[in-house]
Design a protein around this motif. Structure first.
Motif, PDB file in Angstrom:
ATOM      1  N   SER A 123     -81.706 -33.070   0.044  1.00 22.94           N
ATOM      2  CA  SER A 123     -80.430 -33.473   0.629  1.00 22.94           C
ATOM      3  C   SER A 123     -79.715 -32.278   1.243  1.00 22.94           C
ATOM      4  N   GLU A 124     -78.826 -32.584   2.149  1.00 21.98           N
ATOM      5  CA  GLU A 124     -77.904 -31.609   2.719  1.00 21.98           C
ATOM      6  C   GLU A 124     -76.509 -32.166   2.461  1.00 21.98           C
ATOM      7  N   VAL A 125     -75.697 -31.407   1.762  1.00 26.70           N
ATOM      8  CA  VAL A 125     -74.332 -31.833   1.466  1.00 26.70           C
ATOM      9  C   VAL A 125     -73.388 -30.967   2.282  1.00 26.70           C
ATOM     10  N   THR A 126     -72.490 -31.630   3.005  1.00 23.69           N
ATOM     11  CA  THR A 126     -71.510 -30.927   3.825  1.00 23.69           C
ATOM     12  C   THR A 126     -70.124 -31.330   3.371  1.00 23.69           C
ATOM     13  N   TRP A 127     -69.262 -30.332   3.246  1.00 27.33           N
ATOM     14  CA  TRP A 127     -67.871 -30.555   2.858  1.00 27.33           C
ATOM     15  C   TRP A 127     -67.034 -29.783   3.865  1.00 27.33           C
ATOM     16  N   ASP A 128     -66.223 -30.494   4.630  1.00 30.29           N
ATOM     17  CA  ASP A 128     -65.438 -29.801   5.636  1.00 30.29           C
ATOM     18  C   ASP A 128     -63.968 -30.182   5.548  1.00 30.29           C
ATOM     19  N   ALA A 129     -63.149 -29.348   6.162  1.00 27.22           N
ATOM     20  CA  ALA A 129     -61.701 -29.585   6.148  1.00 27.22           C
ATOM     21  C   ALA A 129     -61.065 -29.031   7.409  1.00 27.22           C
ATOM     22  N   ARG A 130     -60.021 -29.699   7.822  1.00 30.92           N
ATOM     23  CA  ARG A 130     -59.055 -29.165   8.789  1.00 30.92           C
ATOM     24  C   ARG A 130     -57.806 -28.957   7.970  1.00 30.92           C
ATOM     25  N   LEU A 131     -57.196 -27.794   8.097  1.00 30.71           N
ATOM     26  CA  LEU A 131     -56.117 -27.462   7.178  1.00 30.71           C
ATOM     27  C   LEU A 131     -55.052 -26.610   7.848  1.00 30.71           C
ATOM     28  N   TYR A 132     -53.904 -26.571   7.188  1.00 27.77           N
ATOM     29  CA  TYR A 132     -52.805 -25.703   7.589  1.00 27.77           C
ATOM     30  C   TYR A 132     -52.433 -24.813   6.412  1.00 27.77           C
ATOM     31  N   ARG A 133     -52.092 -23.587   6.724  1.00 31.43           N
ATOM     32  CA  ARG A 133     -51.703 -22.612   5.703  1.00 31.43           C
ATOM     33  C   ARG A 133     -50.475 -23.078   4.920  1.00 31.43           C
ATOM     34  N   ALA A 134     -50.238 -22.422   3.807  1.00 31.19           N
ATOM     35  CA  ALA A 134     -49.119 -22.766   2.928  1.00 31.19           C
ATOM     36  C   ALA A 134     -47.773 -22.528   3.593  1.00 31.19           C
ATOM     37  N   ASP A 135     -47.615 -21.367   4.186  1.00 35.38           N
ATOM     38  CA  ASP A 135     -46.345 -21.017   4.828  1.00 35.38           C
ATOM     39  C   ASP A 135     -46.459 -21.374   6.303  1.00 35.38           C
ATOM     40  N   THR A 136     -45.766 -22.420   6.707  1.00 36.48           N
ATOM     41  CA  THR A 136     -45.872 -22.887   8.090  1.00 36.48           C
ATOM     42  C   THR A 136     -44.875 -22.204   9.020  1.00 36.48           C
ATOM     43  N   GLY A 137     -44.193 -21.190   8.527  1.00 36.05           N
ATOM     44  CA  GLY A 137     -43.279 -20.418   9.365  1.00 36.05           C
ATOM     45  C   GLY A 137     -44.041 -19.483  10.295  1.00 36.05           C
ATOM     46  N   PHE A 139     -43.996 -16.143  10.327  1.00 36.72           N
ATOM     47  CA  PHE A 139     -44.417 -14.864   9.766  1.00 36.72           C
ATOM     48  C   PHE A 139     -44.774 -15.027   8.284  1.00 36.72           C
ATOM     49  N   PRO A 140     -45.910 -15.687   7.991  1.00 37.44           N
ATOM     50  CA  PRO A 140     -46.279 -15.939   6.591  1.00 37.44           C
ATOM     51  C   PRO A 140     -46.691 -14.663   5.860  1.00 37.44           C
ATOM     52  N   SER A 141     -46.508 -14.678   4.556  1.00 36.14           N
ATOM     53  CA  SER A 141     -46.970 -13.554   3.732  1.00 36.14           C
ATOM     54  C   SER A 141     -48.500 -13.582   3.678  1.00 36.14           C
ATOM     55  N   GLU A 142     -49.081 -12.492   3.215  1.00 30.48           N
ATOM     56  CA  GLU A 142     -50.546 -12.416   3.109  1.00 30.48           C
ATOM     57  C   GLU A 142     -51.107 -13.423   2.109  1.00 30.48           C
ATOM     58  N   THR A 143     -50.296 -13.868   1.166  1.00 32.04           N
ATOM     59  CA  THR A 143     -50.782 -14.827   0.174  1.00 32.04           C
ATOM     60  C   THR A 143     -50.660 -16.276   0.630  1.00 32.04           C
ATOM     61  N   GLN A 144     -50.000 -16.488   1.782  1.00 28.85           N
ATOM     62  CA  GLN A 144     -49.845 -17.867   2.266  1.00 28.85           C
ATOM     63  C   GLN A 144     -50.132 -17.985   3.761  1.00 28.85           C
ATOM     64  N   ASN A 145     -50.941 -17.072   4.296  1.00 27.81           N
ATOM     65  CA  ASN A 145     -51.279 -17.109   5.718  1.00 27.81           C
ATOM     66  C   ASN A 145     -52.582 -17.878   5.961  1.00 27.81           C
ATOM     67  N   ASP A 146     -53.033 -17.910   7.212  1.00 26.52           N
ATOM     68  CA  ASP A 146     -54.252 -18.640   7.560  1.00 26.52           C
ATOM     69  C   ASP A 146     -55.451 -18.167   6.748  1.00 26.52           C
ATOM     70  N   GLN A 147     -55.625 -16.853   6.639  1.00 24.22           N
ATOM     71  CA  GLN A 147     -56.796 -16.337   5.927  1.00 24.22           C
ATOM     72  C   GLN A 147     -56.757 -16.701   4.450  1.00 24.22           C
ATOM     73  N   ALA A 148     -55.600 -16.664   3.830  1.00 27.04           N
ATOM     74  CA  ALA A 148     -55.482 -17.058   2.419  1.00 27.04           C
ATOM     75  C   ALA A 148     -55.867 -18.524   2.239  1.00 27.04           C
ATOM     76  N   ALA A 149     -55.440 -19.371   3.173  1.00 32.77           N
ATOM     77  CA  ALA A 149     -55.783 -20.797   3.105  1.00 32.77           C
ATOM     78  C   ALA A 149     -57.283 -21.006   3.271  1.00 32.77           C
ATOM     79  N   ILE A 150     -57.866 -20.352   4.269  1.00 29.08           N
ATOM     80  CA  ILE A 150     -59.308 -20.475   4.504  1.00 29.08           C
ATOM     81  C   ILE A 150     -60.086 -19.975   3.290  1.00 29.08           C
ATOM     82  N   ASP A 151     -59.685 -18.840   2.747  1.00 34.51           N
ATOM     83  CA  ASP A 151     -60.381 -18.276   1.580  1.00 34.51           C
ATOM     84  C   ASP A 151     -60.299 -19.211   0.376  1.00 34.51           C
TER      85      ASP A 151
END
Length: 170
Positions: A123-137, A139-151
């Motif tokens: 089998s091949e299992v795929t899990w995908d998402a479209r997402l938005y970071r925590a801080d939608t302002g 100038f997000p902090s490093e803990t709530q920016n795009d990279q933090a969300a992706i990670d």
């Protein structure tokens, strides 16, 4: 007047809200799709195959509109709702209804989990998402920016898929 508009336009171009991000993780499993699907098919059973989940409890079974509350081992909880369930295609799609941005740095996601035939009867299992970071302002902090969300989503999906592989290949 034209110079003022150009300056204002340039300033607002640099100050925009978040853009949608995408995460897609997949794993090959040396087990037939039906066996793999049996492990993941119940929307509220995430706790049985994702080691980062303390509990997952749901209402509504696998019917669109069903909900689940996912309590994370690291603390915090997320509330998801099921949008589409396709038994014949071995997939379902869901979205985040209630985030916990302090525990999981994502303000919204929509996800699909799918099991497909893979190589050599596996089998091949795929899990995908479209997402938005925590801080939608702007100038997000490093803990709530795009990279933090992706990670965070990548870590969550990888842990789940690796545990799923172990369980299905037993």
């Amino acid at each position: 007047m034209l110079q003022v508009l150009l300056v204002l336009g340039a300033a607002s171009a640099g100050a925009h809200g978040p853009t949608p991000q995408k995460v897609e993780e997949s794993i090959a499993v040396a087990a037939p799709p039906e066996k793999v699907w049996a492990v993941v098919k119940n929307f509220d059973s995430l706790v049985s195959w994702n080691p980062l989940v303390e509990t997952s409890m749901g209402t509504g079974g696998n019917e669109p509109g069903a909900e689940r509350v996912v309590v994370l081992r690291s603390g915090g909880q997320l509330k998801d709702s099921l949008d589409e369930y396709l038994e014949d295609e071995m997939s379902y799609s869901y979205r985040l209804d209630t985030p916990d941005v302090d525990a999981f740095p994502v303000s919204f996601y929509s996800s699909t989990l799918a099991v497909k035939p893979g190589a050599d009867g596996g089998s091949e299992v795929t899990w995908d998402a479209r997402l938005y970071r925590a801080d939608t302002g702007n100038f997000p902090s490093e803990t709530q920016n795009d990279q933090a969300a992706i990670d965070a989503v990548t870590k969550f999906y990888r842990a789940g898929l690796e545990e799923l592989k172990k369980k299905a290949e037993q």
